[in-house]
Design an enzyme around this catalytic site. Structure first.
Site, PDB file in Angstrom:
ATOM      1  N   ASP A 114     -19.825 -55.969 -25.445  1.00 33.66           N
ATOM      2  CA  ASP A 114     -18.285 -55.900 -25.155  1.00 33.66           C
ATOM      3  C   ASP A 114     -17.497 -56.518 -24.239  1.00 33.66           C
ATOM      4  OD1 ASP A 114     -19.504 -54.398 -23.022  1.00 33.66           O
ATOM      5  OD2 ASP A 114     -18.501 -52.541 -23.508  1.00 33.66           O
TER       6      ASP A 114
ATOM      7  N   SER B 199     -22.626 -42.294 -21.533  1.00 32.93           N
ATOM      8  CA  SER B 199     -21.216 -42.350 -21.321  1.00 32.93           C
ATOM      9  C   SER B 199     -20.641 -40.906 -20.595  1.00 32.93           C
ATOM     10  CB  SER B 199     -20.266 -42.721 -22.455  1.00 32.93           C
ATOM     11  OG  SER B 199     -20.597 -44.163 -22.588  1.00 32.93           O
ATOM     12  N   SER B 200     -21.379 -40.277 -19.893  1.00 27.98           N
ATOM     13  CA  SER B 200     -20.763 -39.080 -19.072  1.00 27.98           C
ATOM     14  C   SER B 200     -19.504 -39.474 -18.485  1.00 27.98           C
ATOM     15  CB  SER B 200     -21.724 -38.356 -18.245  1.00 27.98           C
ATOM     16  OG  SER B 200     -22.409 -39.258 -17.495  1.00 27.98           O
ATOM     17  N   SER B 201     -19.627 -40.811 -17.918  1.00 23.93           N
ATOM     18  CA  SER B 201     -18.383 -41.221 -17.123  1.00 23.93           C
ATOM     19  C   SER B 201     -17.427 -41.397 -18.025  1.00 23.93           C
ATOM     20  CB  SER B 201     -18.727 -42.289 -16.036  1.00 23.93           C
ATOM     21  OG  SER B 201     -19.949 -42.583 -15.728  1.00 23.93           O
TER      22      SER B 201
ATOM     23  N   ASP C  41     -17.274 -47.873 -24.359  1.00 26.04           N
ATOM     24  CA  ASP C  41     -17.550 -46.445 -24.106  1.00 26.04           C
ATOM     25  C   ASP C  41     -16.133 -45.535 -24.005  1.00 26.04           C
ATOM     26  OD1 ASP C  41     -20.040 -47.440 -23.589  1.00 26.04           O
ATOM     27  OD2 ASP C  41     -19.930 -47.072 -21.431  1.00 26.04           O
TER      28      ASP C  41
HETATM   29  C1  GLA Z   1     -22.565 -49.801 -20.596  1.00 27.85           C
HETATM   30  C2  GLA Z   1     -20.931 -50.048 -20.128  1.00 27.85           C
HETATM   31  C3  GLA Z   1     -20.705 -50.519 -21.607  1.00 27.85           C
HETATM   32  C4  GLA Z   1     -21.448 -51.748 -22.399  1.00 27.85           C
HETATM   33  C5  GLA Z   1     -22.976 -51.042 -22.414  1.00 27.85           C
HETATM   34  C6  GLA Z   1     -23.661 -52.031 -22.767  1.00 27.85           C
HETATM   35  O1  GLA Z   1     -22.630 -48.412 -21.274  1.00 27.85           O
HETATM   36  O2  GLA Z   1     -20.347 -49.247 -19.860  1.00 27.85           O
HETATM   37  O3  GLA Z   1     -19.328 -51.211 -21.422  1.00 27.85           O
HETATM   38  O4  GLA Z   1     -21.517 -53.017 -21.633  1.00 27.85           O
HETATM   39  O5  GLA Z   1     -23.297 -50.857 -21.166  1.00 27.85           O
HETATM   40  O6  GLA Z   1     -23.737 -52.441 -23.940  1.00 27.85           O
END
Ligand code: GLA
Length: 383
Positions: free
Chosen positions: A37, A128-130, A174
């Site tokens: 990303d 991705s809790s944050s 995320d």
């Molecule tokens: C974390 C970051 C994302 C992405 C992933 C790896 O989740 O927050 O932006 O870079 O790592 O794919």
């Protein structure tokens, strides 16, 4: 009690009345496209049926008074008319403070409110809790003030809060999928243009997430190092991002790069093409090909990007032993612990659970948690 009832209960215990509004934003699992990303590349995540939920009632003043079930109902408050400081005693609230700050910097008027938060996305597991807390906060604060901010902008605001106020230099994946995910679908996201395409999860396939419960160490510093390494290779090729480098270009200039830089770039470039292919074959129900792509992705993260750990590799091997060629399995998320995701025929789920239960602890001394998830809708107000 479901989480909405728990949240209502918490709110009532603090403010003596039922909340007027509810909002939710989901966590996510990334099926493929890791560390692409922030290289302007492609990702294929889906939102999951674990989420952050906010209950809120506006106040007559400009204070945000915030509590969370996840830190024993601790209360913290700040005034929207004064410079917003970060908090050391209630560091969880820095996400809320960060999002409020970014909204105000973007000239969005906000109003005071009593806010209670709950979440059932496992923390620190790479789900991705944050990000969902940021997106849910942005949704709540903007809607409470009657300000129209698009879901895409809420994602960008969440990312900016994380980059500038929490200090993790994350990409946009995320927050985008937490904000804009679609029920039953993964999201192919072009992280340069932010264009999205919904990609159907095939009938009969299950999304299984296995949390290694391996505490993630050094995640933020390693993450930022990977990002710098990728940006250095892009500069070497004089392009904006690794998105603009092909495998052919990379191979032709291999001698000019040190081995580590070459491997980091090779991961990102090959991962981008795997992700695009996955978005094509997955909705056709081609779990065999998904299996190959996910296996290549895992090997690339392990060997070229060096972000897996032995506990994670063990889970991947155990699951692969069960599903064989019918479906895929790979580490998901930023790396250095966290979770493994498998996209598999639903009738393999029981055997996966059994294999993990009988062998994972034996081999690593750790206990795993397993969640069979549903691709879910992104952020929304709840009526
Ligand atoms: C974390 C970051 C994302 C992405 C992933 C790896 O989740 O927050 O932006 O870079 O790592 O794919």
């Amino acid at each position: 009690m479901d989480i909405k009832q728990q949240l209502t209960h918490l709110f009532e215990s603090k403010w003596g009345a039922k909340p007027e509004h509810f909002y939710q934003a989901p966590g996510r699992v990334n099926l493929i496209g890791e560390h692409t990303d922030y290289n302007d590349g492609f990702v294929l995540p889906c939102a999951i049926n674990h989420q952050t939920m906010i209950a809120a009632t506006p106040r007559d003043d400009q204070k945000l008074v915030v509590t969370t079930a996840n830190f024993d109902g601790q209360i913290t408050e700040f005034d929207l008319e004064l410079p917003i400081q970060s908090s050391t005693e209630a560091s969880w609230s820095n996400y809320i403070r960060g999002v409020a700050t970014v909204l105000l910097e973007r000239s969005k008027p906000l109003r005071g409110a009593n806010i209670a938060i709950i979440g059932n996305v496992p923390q620190g597991a790479g789900l991705s809790s944050s990000a969902c807390l940021e997106v849910c906060t942005g949704l709540a604060l903007s809607r409470l003030a009657g300000v129209d901010v698009s879901l895409k902008d809420l994602a960008l605001i969440g990312q900016e809060a994380e980059n500038n106020y929490v200090g993790v230099n994350c990409g946009i994946m995320d927050q985008m999928v937490s904000a804009c995910g679609e029920d039953g679908h993964a999201m192919l996201l072009d992280c340069r243009s932010l264009e999205t395409r919904s990609v159907k999860i095939p009938e009969g396939a299950a999304i299984v997430i296995i949390n290694s419960n391996k505490k993630r160490g050094l995640v933020d510093s390693e993450y930022n190092t990977r990002r710098q390494q990728c940006e250095a290779v892009a500069r070497h090729f004089d392009v904006k991002a690794l998105r603009d480098v092909s495998v052919e270009m990379l191979e032709a200039h291999r001698d000019e790069l040190d081995e580590v830089s070459y491997c980091r770039a090779r991961h990102v470039i090959t991962e981008n093409s795997r992700t695009l292919e996955a978005a094509k074959v997955m909705p056709e129900g081609n779990l065999k090909r998904m299996g190959v792509l996910m296996a290549e992705s895992h090997a690339s993260m392990r060997d070229d990007f060096e972000i897996t750990v032995p506990a994670i590799d063990t889970i991947v091997e155990l699951v692969k032993g069960v599903i064989g060629e019918d479906g895929g399995v790979r580490m998901t998320g930023g790396g250095f612990g966290g979770c493994v995701v498998s996209l598999t025929p639903a009738d393999k789920v029981t055997a996966i659970k059994q294999a993990i239960a009988s062998d994972y602890e034996k081999q690593t001394g750790l206990k795993a948690d397993i969640y069979v998830c549903k691709a879910s809708q992104g952020a929304s107000s709840i009526t």
